[in-house]
Design a protein around this motif. Sequence first.
Motif, short mmCIF file in Angstrom:
data_model
loop_
_atom_site.label_atom_id
_atom_site.label_comp_id
_atom_site.label_asym_id
_atom_site.label_seq_id
_atom_site.Cartn_x
_atom_site.Cartn_y
_atom_site.Cartn_z
N ALA A 85 -1.60 6.57 -5.81
CA ALA A 85 -1.46 5.27 -5.21
C ALA A 85 -1.97 4.26 -6.43
O ALA A 85 -1.52 3.00 -6.90
CB ALA A 85 -2.28 5.16 -4.17
N ALA A 86 -3.25 4.58 -7.22
CA ALA A 86 -3.96 3.63 -8.08
C ALA A 86 -2.82 3.58 -9.53
O ALA A 86 -2.59 2.52 -9.86
CB ALA A 86 -5.05 4.19 -8.65
N LEU A 87 -2.12 4.72 -9.76
CA LEU A 87 -1.13 4.42 -10.87
C LEU A 87 0.05 3.54 -10.41
O LEU A 87 0.42 2.95 -11.17
CB LEU A 87 -0.60 5.90 -10.94
CG LEU A 87 0.33 6.24 -12.35
CD1 LEU A 87 -0.33 5.38 -13.64
CD2 LEU A 87 0.91 7.47 -12.47
N ASN A 146 0.78 -1.09 -0.01
CA ASN A 146 0.12 -0.10 0.13
C ASN A 146 0.88 1.35 0.17
O ASN A 146 0.22 2.31 0.16
CB ASN A 146 -0.90 0.06 1.20
CG ASN A 146 -2.01 -1.18 1.23
OD1 ASN A 146 -2.58 -1.65 0.17
ND2 ASN A 146 -2.12 -1.67 2.24
N SER A 147 2.08 1.21 -0.07
CA SER A 147 2.99 2.35 -0.06
C SER A 147 2.82 2.92 -1.49
O SER A 147 2.56 2.50 -2.57
CB SER A 147 4.50 1.99 -0.14
OG SER A 147 4.84 1.27 -1.18
N THR A 148 2.86 4.43 -1.23
CA THR A 148 2.75 5.43 -2.42
C THR A 148 4.05 6.31 -2.58
O THR A 148 4.45 6.86 -1.61
CB THR A 148 1.45 6.34 -2.10
OG1 THR A 148 0.35 5.77 -1.82
CG2 THR A 148 1.04 7.27 -3.23
N PRO A 149 4.54 5.92 -3.71
CA PRO A 149 5.90 6.75 -4.32
C PRO A 149 5.60 8.13 -3.95
O PRO A 149 4.52 8.58 -4.43
CB PRO A 149 6.16 6.37 -5.64
CG PRO A 149 5.35 4.95 -5.80
CD PRO A 149 4.08 5.11 -4.97
N ALA A 150 6.49 8.99 -3.37
CA ALA A 150 6.61 10.25 -3.15
C ALA A 150 6.94 11.03 -4.57
O ALA A 150 8.15 11.21 -4.77
CB ALA A 150 7.48 10.83 -1.86
N ILE A 151 5.72 11.44 -5.42
CA ILE A 151 6.18 11.96 -6.68
C ILE A 151 5.42 13.40 -6.78
O ILE A 151 4.15 13.31 -6.53
CB ILE A 151 5.87 11.31 -8.19
CG1 ILE A 151 6.47 9.74 -7.97
CG2 ILE A 151 5.91 12.00 -9.06
CD1 ILE A 151 5.92 8.87 -8.79
N ALA A 152 6.24 14.43 -6.88
CA ALA A 152 5.43 15.72 -7.11
C ALA A 152 4.73 15.92 -8.41
O ALA A 152 5.39 15.65 -9.64
CB ALA A 152 6.61 17.16 -7.03
N GLY A 153 3.38 16.27 -8.39
CA GLY A 153 2.76 16.49 -9.62
C GLY A 153 1.55 16.75 -9.28
O GLY A 153 0.97 16.67 -8.15
N GLU A 208 2.01 9.79 -18.11
CA GLU A 208 2.86 8.72 -18.28
C GLU A 208 4.21 9.21 -17.67
O GLU A 208 5.02 8.60 -17.38
CB GLU A 208 3.04 8.88 -20.00
CG GLU A 208 4.33 7.92 -20.50
CD GLU A 208 4.70 7.89 -22.04
OE1 GLU A 208 5.62 7.39 -22.34
OE2 GLU A 208 3.47 8.22 -22.68
N THR A 209 4.40 10.68 -17.49
CA THR A 209 5.45 11.19 -16.87
C THR A 209 5.54 10.72 -15.47
O THR A 209 6.51 10.08 -14.78
CB THR A 209 5.35 12.64 -16.66
OG1 THR A 209 5.43 13.14 -17.98
CG2 THR A 209 6.41 13.24 -15.95
N ALA A 210 4.34 10.78 -14.78
CA ALA A 210 4.29 10.28 -13.35
C ALA A 210 4.49 8.63 -13.33
O ALA A 210 5.41 8.01 -12.36
CB ALA A 210 2.89 10.35 -12.81
N TYR A 211 3.88 7.86 -14.34
CA TYR A 211 4.12 6.49 -14.35
C TYR A 211 5.66 6.14 -14.42
O TYR A 211 6.37 5.26 -13.75
CB TYR A 211 3.52 6.12 -15.58
CG TYR A 211 3.48 4.26 -15.69
CD1 TYR A 211 2.31 3.45 -15.56
CD2 TYR A 211 4.59 3.92 -16.44
CE1 TYR A 211 2.56 2.24 -15.71
CE2 TYR A 211 4.74 2.46 -16.78
CZ TYR A 211 3.64 1.68 -16.17
OH TYR A 211 3.85 0.40 -16.59
N ARG A 212 6.21 6.83 -15.48
CA ARG A 212 7.87 6.72 -15.53
C ARG A 212 8.59 6.94 -14.25
O ARG A 212 9.63 6.56 -13.92
CB ARG A 212 8.44 7.43 -16.73
CG ARG A 212 7.93 7.10 -17.96
CD ARG A 212 8.38 7.95 -19.18
NE ARG A 212 7.70 7.58 -20.46
CZ ARG A 212 8.48 6.78 -21.42
NH1 ARG A 212 9.88 6.41 -20.84
NH2 ARG A 212 7.89 6.42 -22.34
N ALA A 213 8.02 7.90 -13.36
CA ALA A 213 8.91 8.24 -12.30
C ALA A 213 8.78 7.38 -11.21
O ALA A 213 9.31 7.50 -10.04
CB ALA A 213 8.31 9.66 -11.96
N ILE A 214 7.69 6.64 -11.13
CA ILE A 214 7.52 5.58 -10.07
C ILE A 214 8.46 4.56 -9.83
O ILE A 214 8.89 3.90 -11.12
CB ILE A 214 6.05 4.91 -10.06
CG1 ILE A 214 5.06 5.74 -9.93
CG2 ILE A 214 5.87 3.64 -9.03
CD1 ILE A 214 3.48 5.34 -10.31
#
Length: 291
Positions: free
Chosen positions: A18-20, A3-10, A279-285
Amino acid sequence: MENSTPAIAGPLTADDLAALARAKRALERAPLAMKLAGAAGAPVERLMARLPAAAHETIAEATRRALDKCLQAALASLGVRGEAEGLLPGGSAASAKARDIWHKLAVATTGAAGGAFGLLALPAELPVTTTLMFRSICDIARSEGEDLRTIETQLQCLSVFGLGGGTRSKREQANEDAEFGYFIARGALAQAISKASSDLASKSLASHGTAALLRLMNAIAARFSVQVSEQVAAKSIPAIGAVLGAVVNTAFIDHFQQTAHGHFTIRRLERRYGTEVVETAYRAIDLSPLR
């Protein structure tokens, strides 16, 4: 860790991010061959080497017939409100949760029946199994807000069979170590889906044999047949029969259900935020800590 959510500014909300992240874990996971090897208790590559030469032709033909059956059901349901060809589950609301377990049980049953007869059962079993899987994919698409009455959505559902792995282009092979193979595979099918959708929208829905649609189906079939070959190989261990058939089919549908969940989650987020942002957020995860 799940359930961890990567910390991505956006611009994505925490819930959507989290869903992504869940979608990326579903799409950039271990290949089907590894799952099937776990189910069969043996490397799939070794089992595939034991298949008779004629098996590959049988698999290719059965795969194409299975996908054609799904296409016919999809086109028959276009524009129909409520339940159509079993693809719109009971007219349930778009937000209702997909019925993954029900479809898994149904596919396990067909696997048990097919496992008892081996390769001889494939021409009869695969169209049934694939249709059940397609209905599950449509159910997942509906749960993510897709309109199953449209041509484009139905073709997107069919494309899931081509997103779960299979043959890879040189460009895909060059990027296979990167954690965004989903967008590479999706991009390879995107133009074919767009052209087929346009052709079907401008012509009679009875025109199932348009050149663009045939190109799309060939592209999907080429990828899907690789995974069907792996599935058949995993079920080829002698003297296990029905039990192994059920286990392997469960792993098979789970693989494509997870692909569908990831694909249609991303499409839902793209409708809200736009393709480039998602897509940018996806790549950053970063998935590496989760592996």
